[in-house]
Design a protein around this motif. Structure first.
Motif, mmCIF file in Angstrom:
data_model
loop_
_atom_site.group_PDB
_atom_site.id
_atom_site.type_symbol
_atom_site.label_atom_id
_atom_site.label_comp_id
_atom_site.label_asym_id
_atom_site.label_seq_id
_atom_site.Cartn_x
_atom_site.Cartn_y
_atom_site.Cartn_z
ATOM 1 N N ALA A 43 78.269 33.282 129.728
ATOM 2 C CA ALA A 43 79.903 33.382 130.097
ATOM 3 C C ALA A 43 80.524 33.079 128.728
ATOM 4 C CB ALA A 43 80.330 32.572 131.078
ATOM 5 N N PRO A 44 81.691 33.703 128.449
ATOM 6 C CA PRO A 44 81.725 33.000 126.653
ATOM 7 C C PRO A 44 82.795 31.800 126.998
ATOM 8 C CG PRO A 44 83.390 35.245 127.950
ATOM 9 C CD PRO A 44 81.935 34.765 129.061
ATOM 10 N N ARG A 45 82.871 30.647 127.759
ATOM 11 C CA ARG A 45 83.962 29.838 127.604
ATOM 12 C C ARG A 45 82.654 28.495 127.384
ATOM 13 N NH1 ARG A 45 84.618 25.126 129.537
ATOM 14 N NH2 ARG A 45 86.621 24.410 129.820
ATOM 15 N N THR A 46 80.765 29.011 128.034
ATOM 16 C CA THR A 46 80.309 28.551 128.239
ATOM 17 C C THR A 46 79.131 28.858 126.755
ATOM 18 O OG1 THR A 46 79.723 28.902 130.107
ATOM 19 C CG2 THR A 46 77.962 27.738 129.117
ATOM 20 N N ILE A 47 79.614 29.931 126.140
ATOM 21 C CA ILE A 47 79.015 29.776 125.154
ATOM 22 C C ILE A 47 79.825 29.092 123.743
ATOM 23 C CG2 ILE A 47 78.153 31.296 123.029
ATOM 24 C CD1 ILE A 47 77.547 33.631 125.276
ATOM 25 N N LEU A 48 81.105 29.310 124.058
ATOM 26 C CA LEU A 48 82.789 28.577 123.183
ATOM 27 C C LEU A 48 81.744 26.964 122.954
ATOM 28 C CD1 LEU A 48 84.720 28.295 121.150
ATOM 29 C CD2 LEU A 48 85.812 28.967 123.237
ATOM 30 N N SER A 49 81.596 26.309 124.333
ATOM 31 C CA SER A 49 81.335 24.980 124.736
ATOM 32 C C SER A 49 80.067 24.346 123.762
ATOM 33 C CB SER A 49 81.229 24.570 125.740
ATOM 34 O OG SER A 49 80.768 23.334 126.294
ATOM 35 N N ALA A 50 78.916 25.301 123.956
ATOM 36 C CA ALA A 50 77.775 24.982 123.258
ATOM 37 C C ALA A 50 77.952 25.680 121.495
ATOM 38 C CB ALA A 50 76.368 25.836 123.641
ATOM 39 N N ALA A 90 80.298 15.413 125.207
ATOM 40 C CA ALA A 90 81.506 16.637 126.361
ATOM 41 C C ALA A 90 80.472 18.098 127.298
ATOM 42 C CB ALA A 90 82.066 16.809 125.280
ATOM 43 N N LEU A 91 79.056 18.464 126.030
ATOM 44 C CA LEU A 91 78.883 19.434 127.254
ATOM 45 C C LEU A 91 78.622 18.842 128.822
ATOM 46 C CD1 LEU A 91 76.041 20.427 124.333
ATOM 47 C CD2 LEU A 91 77.870 21.332 125.899
ATOM 48 N N ALA A 92 78.212 17.784 129.272
ATOM 49 C CA ALA A 92 78.368 16.918 130.359
ATOM 50 C C ALA A 92 79.372 17.100 130.776
ATOM 51 C CB ALA A 92 77.501 16.160 130.778
ATOM 52 N N LEU A 99 85.891 21.686 126.333
ATOM 53 C CA LEU A 99 86.414 21.496 125.023
ATOM 54 C C LEU A 99 87.721 21.080 125.195
ATOM 55 C CD1 LEU A 99 86.554 25.593 126.590
ATOM 56 C CD2 LEU A 99 84.822 24.260 125.097
ATOM 57 N N ARG A 100 88.113 20.703 126.185
ATOM 58 C CA ARG A 100 88.850 19.450 125.082
ATOM 59 C C ARG A 100 88.728 18.427 124.042
ATOM 60 N NH1 ARG A 100 92.258 18.316 130.839
ATOM 61 N NH2 ARG A 100 93.703 20.748 130.994
#
Length: 145
Positions: A43-50, A90-92, A99-100
């Motif tokens: 998911a783009p959001r997960t990739i962005l977070s990582a 933040a990853l947790a 993302l914030r």
């Protein structure tokens, strides 16, 4: 006093290239599209977070490297690990807090590291480049949150 040397073209090009994942994955996340990544279980959001967490850790590495190169004090080494620790936490965190937190961290670290050129630990151009790159990357993370 910070060193006065021109900004290397490589730093500009690679810095801009490093923004592409922030902007691309944030755009996909905001649009609600997976860009075909769903076929891969991503998911783009997960990739962005990582990616945001990896870059936040890299930002701490800049301070660590500057401290080592210039024999700075122990405080710089301690401060240098802060982005990695916050990014890991933040990853947790649940969405949208992941993302914030990463967005605020990247934005804030662009400002925090402005002491490095003032103290002569890095060239002035790095401080300016960091403000621009951190501003865009942090904004992308916050918009996608």
């Amino acid at each position: 006093m910070a060193r006065l040397n021109p900004m290397p073209m490589g730093a500009i090009i690679l810095g801009i290239a490093g923004l592409v994942p922030f902007l691309g994955f944030a755009a996909l996340a905001v649009a609600g599209s997976d860009g075909g990544l769903g076929n891969l279980g991503l998911a783009p959001r997960t990739i962005l977070s990582a990616y945001g967490a990896v870059i936040a850790s890299f930002l701490g590495g800049i301070r660590w490297g500057a401290a080592a190169a210039r024999n700075a004090g122990n405080g710089d080494y301690l401060i240098a690990i802060v982005p990695s620790l916050i990014a890991w936490a933040a990853l947790a965190a649940p969405a949208p807090w992941d993302l914030r937190v990463l967005g605020v961290l990247v934005l804030a670290w662009g400002l925090i590291d402005q002491d490095l050129p003032r103290r002569g630990l890095v060239p002035r151009w790095l401080g300016r480049l960091r403000l621009v790159l951190s501003g865009i990357a942090g904004a992308a993370l916050l918009v996608a949150a």
